[in-house]
Design an enzyme around this catalytic site. Structure first.
Site, PDB file in Angstrom:
ATOM      1  N   SER A  56       0.816  -1.217   0.000  1.00  0.00           N
ATOM      2  CA  SER A  56       0.000   0.000   0.000  1.00  0.00           C
ATOM      3  C   SER A  56       0.848   1.265   0.000  1.00  0.00           C
ATOM      4  CB  SER A  56      -0.883  -0.030   1.249  1.00  0.00           C
ATOM      5  OG  SER A  56      -1.268   1.272   1.632  1.00  0.00           O
ATOM      6  N   GLY A  57       0.566   2.165  -0.951  1.00  0.00           N
ATOM      7  CA  GLY A  57       1.289   3.434  -0.981  1.00  0.00           C
ATOM      8  C   GLY A  57       1.054   4.236   0.278  1.00  0.00           C
ATOM      9  N   LEU A  58      -0.207   4.248   0.730  1.00  0.00           N
ATOM     10  CA  LEU A  58      -0.520   4.974   1.970  1.00  0.00           C
ATOM     11  C   LEU A  58       0.269   4.405   3.145  1.00  0.00           C
ATOM     12  CD1 LEU A  58      -2.173   6.801   3.875  1.00  0.00           C
ATOM     13  CD2 LEU A  58      -3.940   5.027   3.891  1.00  0.00           C
ATOM     14  N   HIS A 199     -12.483   2.453  -7.323  1.00  0.00           N
ATOM     15  CA  HIS A 199     -12.401   2.940  -5.949  1.00  0.00           C
ATOM     16  C   HIS A 199     -13.590   3.849  -5.638  1.00  0.00           C
ATOM     17  CE1 HIS A 199     -10.557   3.156  -2.194  1.00  0.00           C
ATOM     18  NE2 HIS A 199      -9.628   4.058  -2.378  1.00  0.00           N
TER      19      HIS A 199
HETATM   20  C1  SPV Z   1      -3.334   2.618  -0.641  1.00  0.00           C
HETATM   21  O1  SPV Z   1      -3.476   1.739   0.221  1.00  0.00           O
HETATM   22  O2  SPV Z   1      -2.331   3.312  -0.743  1.00  0.00           O
HETATM   23  C2  SPV Z   1      -4.418   2.865  -1.601  1.00  0.00           C
HETATM   24  C3  SPV Z   1      -5.770   2.579  -1.209  1.00  0.00           C
HETATM   25  O3  SPV Z   1      -4.132   3.359  -2.657  1.00  0.00           O
HETATM   26  S1  SPV Z   1      -6.463   4.029  -0.595  1.00  0.00           S
HETATM   27  O4  SPV Z   1      -5.670   4.503   0.521  1.00  0.00           O
HETATM   28  O5  SPV Z   1      -7.791   3.610  -0.201  1.00  0.00           O
HETATM   29  O6  SPV Z   1      -6.517   5.008  -1.648  1.00  0.00           O
HETATM   30 MG    MG Z   2      -2.328   4.252  -2.730  1.00  0.00          MG
END
Ligand code: SPV
Ligand code: MG
Length: 301
Positions: A56-58, A199
């Site tokens: 996950s980027g976040l 999404h």
């Molecule tokens: C992430 O987990 O980085 C995502 C999903 O891209 S979200 O945070 O829901 O955009």
């Molecule tokens: Mg992300």
């Protein structure tokens, strides 16, 4: 309680990661894909039984101490993703955000993700620098043709035909109609995407369900029920979803647990937390220290 690597996981390791992820997304029941942010969270998710991992980027940004707004460089993020890939035999889908620029940066990112052993990447159709989908209302989408160029550039520069390219449309996050999401998804399919990530940040699954009905299984659909988490899991199976990503719960669980432990430790010292935190024995078991001892007997002659 942790599980060491089982015969099933050995089988998983033997299958090429992209092939395995494709199998999971088309098996008829939604693949359970857990968000991971480092090697440890990857191991914990694998032990819990998840089918695949979402780098996950976040969450990777969060553990680096920065915001999910392209503050970390893509090489920083791939270094973390590489630890996630290394930690378990599960296939890893790497969040590639917008591809960090144009078609050229996107395809280099894709190639590097392929080299480090990921099963696939996911690119989203926002403009660089992006902001996390749950923050603010200013989510600008890239022109369809530009995003399709990124997808084609990735597909054509990857060596492994099984490496999965997921196209994520943020049309609903940007406040646009389902028809826009469908048009974009169809263009991305034609540009070579292997799956569509739709999404939403609504609290119910309704707009996703409308999308999926119209989409009619043209490609596997991946979803991320962060805000519509109350939806029963059975619903996703009935909708024919290919994969459900639980993107950030593990990172949020860690934040809550670390916060509470720090609060108690500061106020009362370590006795206040000892009974509730993981024992060192549990950590050693999780990371298979006993296997290292066995390997020493075998190799360190
Ligand atoms: C992430 O987990 O980085 C995502 C999903 O891209 S979200 O945070 O829901 O955009
Ligand atoms: Mg992300």
């Amino acid at each position: 309680m942790t599980i060491s690597y089982t015969a099933q996981q050995d089988v998983t390791r033997a299958i090429h990661p992209g092939v395995r992820l494709r199998q999971l997304l088309t098996q008829g029941t939604p693949a359970k894909i857990m968000g991971a942010h480092d090697g440890l969270s990857a191991r914990i998710a694998a032990d819990a039984g998840f089918d695949a991992l979402w780098a996950s980027g976040l969450c990777m940004s969060s553990v680096l101490g920065v915001r999910d707004s392209d503050e970390a460089s893509w090489t920083d993020l791939l270094a973390v993703a590489s630890r996630i890939v290394e930690a378990t035999p599960l296939p890893v889908l790497v969040d590639g955000d917008t591809g960090y620029g144009n078609f050229n940066t996107a395809r280099r990112f894709a190639r590097q993700a392929e080299r480090l052993g990921a099963a696939g990447i996911c690119l989203e159709d926002k403009v660089f620098p992006k902001m996390n989908s749950f923050v603010g209302n200013n989510h600008k989408l890239a022109p369809v043709s530009e995003f399709c160029g990124k997808l084609r550039a990735c597909r054509e520069s990857l060596r492994d035909p099984s490496f999965v390219v997921v196209a994520r449309t943020e049309a609903l996050i940007a406040g646009l109609e389902i028809s826009e999401a469908l048009q974009r998804a169809e263009a991305y399919r034609q540009a070579g995407a292997d799956a569509i990530f739709i999404h939403s940040r609504k609290s119910t699954v309704d707009e996703i369900a409308d999308f999926v009905r119209e989409w009619d299984d043209r490609l596997p659909v991946v979803i991320c029920p962060t805000t519509y988490y109350r939806t029963p899991q059975q619903t996703y199976e009935e909708m024919g979803i290919g994969g459900v990503i639980w993107a950030n719960q593990s990172m949020r669980a860690a934040v809550a647990a670390m916060r509470e432990a720090c609060r108690l430790m500061y106020a009362h010292g370590p006795t206040a937390v000892e009974e509730t935190i993981a024992s060192l024995a549990e950590v050693f078991e999780l990371l298979a220290y006993d296997q290292l001892a066995k390997d020493e007997e075998r190799y360190q002659l």
